[in-house]
Design a protein around this motif. Structure first.
Motif, PDB file in Angstrom:
ATOM      1  N   ASP A  52      34.757  48.666  65.834  1.00 18.34           N
ATOM      2  CA  ASP A  52      35.178  47.435  66.520  1.00 18.34           C
ATOM      3  C   ASP A  52      34.931  46.253  65.594  1.00 18.34           C
ATOM      4  N   ILE A  53      33.901  46.396  64.734  1.00 20.70           N
ATOM      5  CA  ILE A  53      33.561  45.345  63.767  1.00 20.70           C
ATOM      6  C   ILE A  53      33.382  46.001  62.401  1.00 20.70           C
ATOM      7  N   LEU A  54      34.082  45.499  61.410  1.00 16.10           N
ATOM      8  CA  LEU A  54      33.873  45.957  60.030  1.00 16.10           C
ATOM      9  C   LEU A  54      33.213  44.823  59.262  1.00 16.10           C
ATOM     10  N   VAL A  55      32.051  45.107  58.686  1.00 14.32           N
ATOM     11  CA  VAL A  55      31.336  44.094  57.909  1.00 14.32           C
ATOM     12  C   VAL A  55      31.367  44.525  56.447  1.00 14.32           C
ATOM     13  N   ASN A  56      32.028  43.750  55.622  1.00 10.81           N
ATOM     14  CA  ASN A  56      32.164  44.124  54.212  1.00 10.81           C
ATOM     15  C   ASN A  56      31.184  43.364  53.334  1.00 10.81           C
ATOM     16  N   ALA A  57      30.132  44.082  52.901  1.00  8.29           N
ATOM     17  CA  ALA A  57      29.173  43.460  51.978  1.00  8.29           C
ATOM     18  C   ALA A  57      29.374  43.984  50.562  1.00  8.29           C
ATOM     19  N   ALA A  58      30.401  44.799  50.354  1.00  7.38           N
ATOM     20  CA  ALA A  58      30.691  45.311  49.008  1.00  7.38           C
ATOM     21  C   ALA A  58      31.532  44.285  48.256  1.00  7.38           C
ATOM     22  N   ALA A  59      31.262  44.156  46.978  1.00 10.44           N
ATOM     23  CA  ALA A  59      32.022  43.200  46.173  1.00 10.44           C
ATOM     24  C   ALA A  59      31.784  43.476  44.692  1.00 10.44           C
ATOM     25  N   TYR A  60      32.672  42.972  43.872  1.00  5.62           N
ATOM     26  CA  TYR A  60      32.444  42.947  42.422  1.00  5.62           C
ATOM     27  C   TYR A  60      31.653  41.669  42.179  1.00  5.62           C
ATOM     28  N   THR A  61      30.344  41.796  41.898  1.00  7.63           N
ATOM     29  CA  THR A  61      29.470  40.608  41.852  1.00  7.63           C
ATOM     30  C   THR A  61      28.993  40.237  40.444  1.00  7.63           C
ATOM     31  N   GLN A  62      29.471  40.976  39.426  1.00 11.34           N
ATOM     32  CA  GLN A  62      29.012  40.663  38.066  1.00 11.34           C
ATOM     33  C   GLN A  62      29.856  39.519  37.495  1.00 11.34           C
ATOM     34  N   VAL A  63      29.323  38.327  37.665  1.00  8.08           N
ATOM     35  CA  VAL A  63      30.084  37.103  37.396  1.00  8.08           C
ATOM     36  C   VAL A  63      30.563  37.023  35.940  1.00  8.08           C
ATOM     37  N   ASP A  64      29.682  37.327  35.003  1.00  6.14           N
ATOM     38  CA  ASP A  64      30.071  37.224  33.588  1.00  6.14           C
ATOM     39  C   ASP A  64      31.002  38.362  33.175  1.00  6.14           C
ATOM     40  N   ARG A  65      30.693  39.570  33.639  1.00  7.09           N
ATOM     41  CA  ARG A  65      31.524  40.718  33.263  1.00  7.09           C
ATOM     42  C   ARG A  65      32.954  40.572  33.781  1.00  7.09           C
ATOM     43  N   ALA A  66      33.086  39.907  34.927  1.00  8.03           N
ATOM     44  CA  ALA A  66      34.418  39.732  35.525  1.00  8.03           C
ATOM     45  C   ALA A  66      35.385  39.008  34.592  1.00  8.03           C
ATOM     46  N   GLU A  67      34.845  38.165  33.710  1.00  8.93           N
ATOM     47  CA  GLU A  67      35.716  37.405  32.800  1.00  8.93           C
ATOM     48  C   GLU A  67      36.591  38.334  31.955  1.00  8.93           C
ATOM     49  N   ASP A  68      36.050  39.522  31.604  1.00 10.63           N
ATOM     50  CA  ASP A  68      36.802  40.491  30.790  1.00 10.63           C
ATOM     51  C   ASP A  68      37.261  41.691  31.597  1.00 10.63           C
ATOM     52  N   ASP A  69      37.100  41.610  32.907  1.00  9.88           N
ATOM     53  CA  ASP A  69      37.387  42.772  33.750  1.00  9.88           C
ATOM     54  C   ASP A  69      38.115  42.285  35.013  1.00  9.88           C
ATOM     55  N   ALA A  70      39.075  41.400  34.774  1.00  3.42           N
ATOM     56  CA  ALA A  70      39.708  40.696  35.898  1.00  3.42           C
ATOM     57  C   ALA A  70      40.440  41.645  36.847  1.00  3.42           C
ATOM     58  N   ASP A  71      41.049  42.700  36.301  1.00  2.00           N
ATOM     59  CA  ASP A  71      41.814  43.600  37.172  1.00  2.00           C
ATOM     60  C   ASP A  71      40.903  44.284  38.193  1.00  2.00           C
ATOM     61  N   ALA A  72      39.741  44.741  37.710  1.00  2.00           N
ATOM     62  CA  ALA A  72      38.796  45.418  38.619  1.00  2.00           C
ATOM     63  C   ALA A  72      38.258  44.427  39.643  1.00  2.00           C
ATOM     64  N   ALA A  73      37.900  43.222  39.183  1.00  3.33           N
ATOM     65  CA  ALA A  73      37.373  42.207  40.106  1.00  3.33           C
ATOM     66  C   ALA A  73      38.423  41.847  41.161  1.00  3.33           C
ATOM     67  N   MET A  74      39.661  41.731  40.730  1.00  2.00           N
ATOM     68  CA  MET A  74      40.752  41.379  41.653  1.00  2.00           C
ATOM     69  C   MET A  74      40.988  42.507  42.662  1.00  2.00           C
ATOM     70  N   ARG A  75      40.925  43.718  42.190  1.00  2.00           N
ATOM     71  CA  ARG A  75      41.147  44.877  43.075  1.00  2.00           C
ATOM     72  C   ARG A  75      40.066  44.903  44.183  1.00  2.00           C
ATOM     73  N   ILE A  76      38.796  44.734  43.776  1.00  2.00           N
ATOM     74  CA  ILE A  76      37.681  44.885  44.726  1.00  2.00           C
ATOM     75  C   ILE A  76      37.502  43.631  45.593  1.00  2.00           C
ATOM     76  N   ASN A  77      37.613  42.461  44.978  1.00  4.54           N
ATOM     77  CA  ASN A  77      37.321  41.207  45.707  1.00  4.54           C
ATOM     78  C   ASN A  77      38.530  40.635  46.438  1.00  4.54           C
TER      79      ASN A  77
END
Ligand SMILES: NC(=O)c1ccc[n+]([C@@H]2O[C@H](COP(=O)([O-])OP(=O)(O)OC[C@H]3O[C@@H](n4cnc5c(N)ncnc54)[C@H](OP(=O)(O)O)[C@@H]3O)[C@@H](O)[C@H]2O)c1
Length: 298
Positions: A52-77
């Motif tokens: 009835d309720i979905l709580v999503n606490a999963a995320a791509y949280t590696q702020v610096d790594r995301a700069e070179d890993d935009a596709d993965a960050a975009m997919r997850i976030n």
């Protein structure tokens, strides 16, 4: 009421399992059963647990790594978040999601309100902002909590890092020109539970209270202020440290370059959350002190 939490191994996901358990039948999943890089995995998990309720606490949280890993960050976030929000909208359930102060550029002099213009400085912030938009576009009942500077007694975070470094080194250099509110995963989880309870207690004539909210502890400090509090509390609790508060040197952001730019002002105005859900947000020191004590006494 069936509640499904994703991101069970994360700082917030871990605390949600504690805080949401009294609200209903709770199931929590990690990456092995719900991998956000796989649309089929998300659909299968929701179909299996019928929340009835979905709580999503999963995320791509590696702020610096995301700069070179935009596709993965975009997919997850972003993409995965949209898929979850659409699935919950189709079920007529609630979707609860978390976002970040990094959707702002930090140029504002005061604390940011939910209605302020966004302008992320990096990939992480941009993918989280697009995730917010995907939740809203799905058109279902939702809560999005933007939070900041998250820490907990477990997981990778600034508080634990400072405690470790203060044991290992004689001095520390910490950024003193970024301002924000350190917010514990405990507080985020507790406020999430309170908000969901308030929603479930509302009568049919009361208006909807879903939407976007800023959720941080009260007050503000800098990373240097937070490091100083951590070391002072640890010292008071009897920890054996190599570094004292006087040995923590304040430095500027320019002295500590990182791949992703951070907002200078991360302060979020929480008035909307406090008034809508009638919650009290304690000063940031309250949970920092508890966490340090917990870590030192282990
Ligand atoms: N940390 C902060 O300072 C901060 C600040 C503002 C906002 N937020 C937001 O607050 C929320 C919670 O953050 P947090 O600090 O609790 O995060 P965290 O401790 O870094 O945990 C992230 C969680 O996401 C999971 N995850 C990552 N990639 C996944 C994938 N492909 N499939 C399934 N699960 C995946 C991780 O699983 P594994 O353990 O398997 O990797 C972990 O459980 C996030 O939305 C974040 O953007 C955090």
């Amino acid at each position: 009421m069936r509640i499904l939490v994703l991101g069970r191994t994360g700082q917030v996901g871990w605390e949600l399992q504690r805080a949401l358990a009294p609200l209903g039948e709770l199931v929590s999943c990690g990456r092995s059963s719900a991998d956000l890089t796989e649309p089929a995995s998300i659909a299968r998990t929701i179909a299996e647990h019928e929340p009835d309720i979905l709580v999503n606490a999963a995320a791509y949280t590696q702020v610096d790594r995301a700069e070179d890993d935009a596709d993965a960050a975009m997919r997850i976030n972003t993409a995965a978040v949209g898929e979850m929000a659409e699935a919950m909208a189709a079920r007529g359930g609630w979707f609860v999601h978390y976002s970040t102060d990094y959707v702002f550029d930090g140029a504002k002099a005061d604390a940011y309100k939910e209605s302020d213009a966004t302008a992320p400085l990096g990939v992480y912030g941009a993918t989280k902002l697009a995730g917010e938009a995907a939740v809203m576009a799905a058109g279902g009942q939702h809560l999005i909590f933007r939070t900041s500077w998250v820490y907990a007694a477990r997981g990778q975070n600034f508080v634990r890092t400072m405690l470790r470094l203060a044991r290992e080194r004689n001095s520390l250099r910490v950024v003193a020109d970024q301002t924000g509110s350190p917010t514990s995963a405990e507080l985020i989880a507790d406020v999430t539970a309170l908000a969901l309870k308030r929603i479930s207690d509302r009568g049919p004539d009361e208006g909807p209270i879903g939407g976007l909210y800023h959720l941080t502890a009260a007050g503000e400090t800098t990373w240097h202020g937070l490091a100083s509090r951590v070391v002072a509390q640890a010292e008071q609790a009897g920890a054996t440290l190599s570094c004292r508060t006087a040995d923590i040197e304040p430095i500027g952001t320019s002295d500590y370059p990182t791949p992703a730019k951070r907002p200078v002002n991360s302060r979020l105005d929480t008035t909307k959350l406090r008034e809508t859900f009638r919650v009290n947000l304690p000063d940031w020191r309250h949970h920092v002190d508890r966490t340090v004590l917990e870590l030192v006494e282990r």
